[in-house]
Design a protein around this motif. Structure first.
Motif, PDB file in Angstrom:
ATOM      1  N   PHE A  23      19.257  -0.569  32.808  1.00  0.00           N
ATOM      2  CA  PHE A  23      18.766   0.336  31.594  1.00  0.00           C
ATOM      3  C   PHE A  23      17.455   0.468  31.886  1.00  0.00           C
ATOM      4  CE2 PHE A  23      22.212  -2.417  30.209  1.00  0.00           C
ATOM      5  CZ  PHE A  23      23.005  -1.653  29.738  1.00  0.00           C
ATOM      6  N   VAL A  24      17.244   1.994  31.598  1.00  0.00           N
ATOM      7  CA  VAL A  24      15.617   2.524  31.736  1.00  0.00           C
ATOM      8  C   VAL A  24      15.350   3.207  30.415  1.00  0.00           C
ATOM      9  CG1 VAL A  24      14.213   3.832  33.052  1.00  0.00           C
ATOM     10  CG2 VAL A  24      16.015   2.457  34.508  1.00  0.00           C
ATOM     11  N   ARG A  25      14.323   2.981  30.076  1.00  0.00           N
ATOM     12  CA  ARG A  25      13.508   3.641  29.073  1.00  0.00           C
ATOM     13  C   ARG A  25      12.706   4.747  29.585  1.00  0.00           C
ATOM     14  NH1 ARG A  25      10.292   0.979  23.942  1.00  0.00           N
ATOM     15  NH2 ARG A  25      11.791  -0.537  24.344  1.00  0.00           N
ATOM     16  N   SER A  26      12.990   5.780  29.385  1.00  0.00           N
ATOM     17  CA  SER A  26      12.018   6.923  30.005  1.00  0.00           C
ATOM     18  C   SER A  26      10.638   7.294  29.307  1.00  0.00           C
ATOM     19  CB  SER A  26      12.895   8.505  29.961  1.00  0.00           C
ATOM     20  OG  SER A  26      13.069   8.676  28.445  1.00  0.00           O
ATOM     21  N   LYS A  27      10.539   7.168  28.098  1.00  0.00           N
ATOM     22  CA  LYS A  27       9.320   7.009  27.190  1.00  0.00           C
ATOM     23  C   LYS A  27       9.152   6.122  26.373  1.00  0.00           C
ATOM     24  CE  LYS A  27       9.294  11.604  26.187  1.00  0.00           C
ATOM     25  NZ  LYS A  27       9.043  12.881  25.837  1.00  0.00           N
ATOM     26  N   ALA A  28       8.150   5.546  25.987  1.00  0.00           N
ATOM     27  CA  ALA A  28       7.934   4.630  24.887  1.00  0.00           C
ATOM     28  C   ALA A  28       8.564   5.286  23.567  1.00  0.00           C
ATOM     29  CB  ALA A  28       6.569   4.410  24.662  1.00  0.00           C
ATOM     30  N   GLY A  29       9.239   4.800  22.837  1.00  0.00           N
ATOM     31  CA  GLY A  29       9.715   4.952  21.492  1.00  0.00           C
ATOM     32  C   GLY A  29      11.210   5.617  21.465  1.00  0.00           C
ATOM     33  N   LEU A  30      11.629   5.585  22.684  1.00  0.00           N
ATOM     34  CA  LEU A  30      12.827   6.373  22.946  1.00  0.00           C
ATOM     35  C   LEU A  30      13.932   4.800  23.334  1.00  0.00           C
ATOM     36  CD1 LEU A  30      12.499   9.280  25.111  1.00  0.00           C
ATOM     37  CD2 LEU A  30      12.749   9.257  22.823  1.00  0.00           C
ATOM     38  N   ASP A  31      15.064   4.983  23.541  1.00  0.00           N
ATOM     39  CA  ASP A  31      16.218   4.098  23.660  1.00  0.00           C
ATOM     40  C   ASP A  31      16.360   3.716  25.165  1.00  0.00           C
ATOM     41  OD1 ASP A  31      17.280   6.444  23.949  1.00  0.00           O
ATOM     42  OD2 ASP A  31      19.292   5.442  22.879  1.00  0.00           O
ATOM     43  N   CYS A  61       9.337   3.821  31.755  1.00  0.00           N
ATOM     44  CA  CYS A  61       8.109   2.809  31.351  1.00  0.00           C
ATOM     45  C   CYS A  61       8.728   1.457  31.003  1.00  0.00           C
ATOM     46  CB  CYS A  61       7.601   3.626  30.237  1.00  0.00           C
ATOM     47  SG  CYS A  61       8.613   3.420  28.620  1.00  0.00           S
ATOM     48  N   SER A  62       9.923   1.355  30.868  1.00  0.00           N
ATOM     49  CA  SER A  62      10.424  -0.097  30.856  1.00  0.00           C
ATOM     50  C   SER A  62      12.156  -0.185  31.414  1.00  0.00           C
ATOM     51  CB  SER A  62      10.849  -0.476  29.149  1.00  0.00           C
ATOM     52  OG  SER A  62      11.332  -1.589  29.308  1.00  0.00           O
ATOM     53  N   VAL A  63      12.125  -1.298  32.233  1.00  0.00           N
ATOM     54  CA  VAL A  63      13.513  -1.542  32.872  1.00  0.00           C
ATOM     55  C   VAL A  63      14.181  -2.805  32.225  1.00  0.00           C
ATOM     56  CG1 VAL A  63      14.889  -2.098  34.869  1.00  0.00           C
ATOM     57  CG2 VAL A  63      12.921  -0.564  35.002  1.00  0.00           C
ATOM     58  N   TRP A  64      15.390  -2.667  31.887  1.00  0.00           N
ATOM     59  CA  TRP A  64      16.238  -3.880  31.639  1.00  0.00           C
ATOM     60  C   TRP A  64      17.349  -4.247  32.558  1.00  0.00           C
ATOM     61  CZ3 TRP A  64      17.684  -2.775  25.748  1.00  0.00           C
ATOM     62  CH2 TRP A  64      16.869  -2.866  25.003  1.00  0.00           C
ATOM     63  N   VAL A 103       9.926  11.098  13.094  1.00  0.00           N
ATOM     64  CA  VAL A 103      11.172  10.840  13.937  1.00  0.00           C
ATOM     65  C   VAL A 103      12.084  11.863  14.469  1.00  0.00           C
ATOM     66  CG1 VAL A 103      11.272   8.459  12.710  1.00  0.00           C
ATOM     67  CG2 VAL A 103      12.420  10.357  11.749  1.00  0.00           C
ATOM     68  N   ASP A 104      11.369  12.810  15.007  1.00  0.00           N
ATOM     69  CA  ASP A 104      12.184  13.905  15.470  1.00  0.00           C
ATOM     70  C   ASP A 104      13.138  13.782  16.817  1.00  0.00           C
ATOM     71  OD1 ASP A 104      10.183  13.829  17.236  1.00  0.00           O
ATOM     72  OD2 ASP A 104       9.615  15.648  17.635  1.00  0.00           O
ATOM     73  N   HIS A 105      12.845  12.492  17.327  1.00  0.00           N
ATOM     74  CA  HIS A 105      13.771  12.473  18.678  1.00  0.00           C
ATOM     75  C   HIS A 105      15.307  11.877  18.339  1.00  0.00           C
ATOM     76  CE1 HIS A 105      11.517   8.648  17.765  1.00  0.00           C
ATOM     77  NE2 HIS A 105      12.705   7.770  18.109  1.00  0.00           N
ATOM     78  N   MET A 106      15.459  11.599  16.908  1.00  0.00           N
ATOM     79  CA  MET A 106      16.657  10.987  16.717  1.00  0.00           C
ATOM     80  C   MET A 106      17.891  11.963  16.768  1.00  0.00           C
ATOM     81  SD  MET A 106      15.634   8.254  13.364  1.00  0.00           S
ATOM     82  CE  MET A 106      17.496   7.635  13.369  1.00  0.00           C
TER      83      MET A 106
END
Length: 106
Positions: A23-31, A61-64, A103-106
């Protein structure tokens, strides 16, 4: 890379590394989004391999990584029990209030 096996033999046969879901997070604040699977000997190796395979262009920016055999999922046959019609449950639909602009990214 997803079909790698260990070079060490056990009783003359090769042992396959466990399967990991990435699982990869593309930007901080996103899932985190599922982007694929790979085989690795352990968690550290899985993270390194996931970084090489799924974020080559610095798009994350993050990998799970999660061992596939550790994931617990619902049975598709139980679909009605988990996902019954929601028309009668208005509290599940957030239509009665406005979201703030932060919270416009929801």
């Amino acid at each position: 890379m997803s079909e790698q096996t260990n070079d060490r033999s056990t009783s003359g046969s090769q042992v396959e590394w466990p399967l990991w879901e990435v699982f990869v997070r593309s930007k901080a604040g996103l899932d985190h989004k599922h982007c694929g699977s790979l085989h690795a000997a352990d968690g550290q190796m899985a993270v390194k391999m996931a970084r090489e395979v799924y974020t080559r262009r610095q798009e994350g920016c993050s990998v799970w990584v999660v061992r596939a055999d550790q994931i617990v999922a619902s049975d598709p046959g139980d679909k009605d029990m988990y996902f019954d019609p929601m028309e009668d449950k208005v509290y599940r639909h957030p239509t009665f209030y406005q979201l703030p602009p932060e919270v416009d990214h929801m």
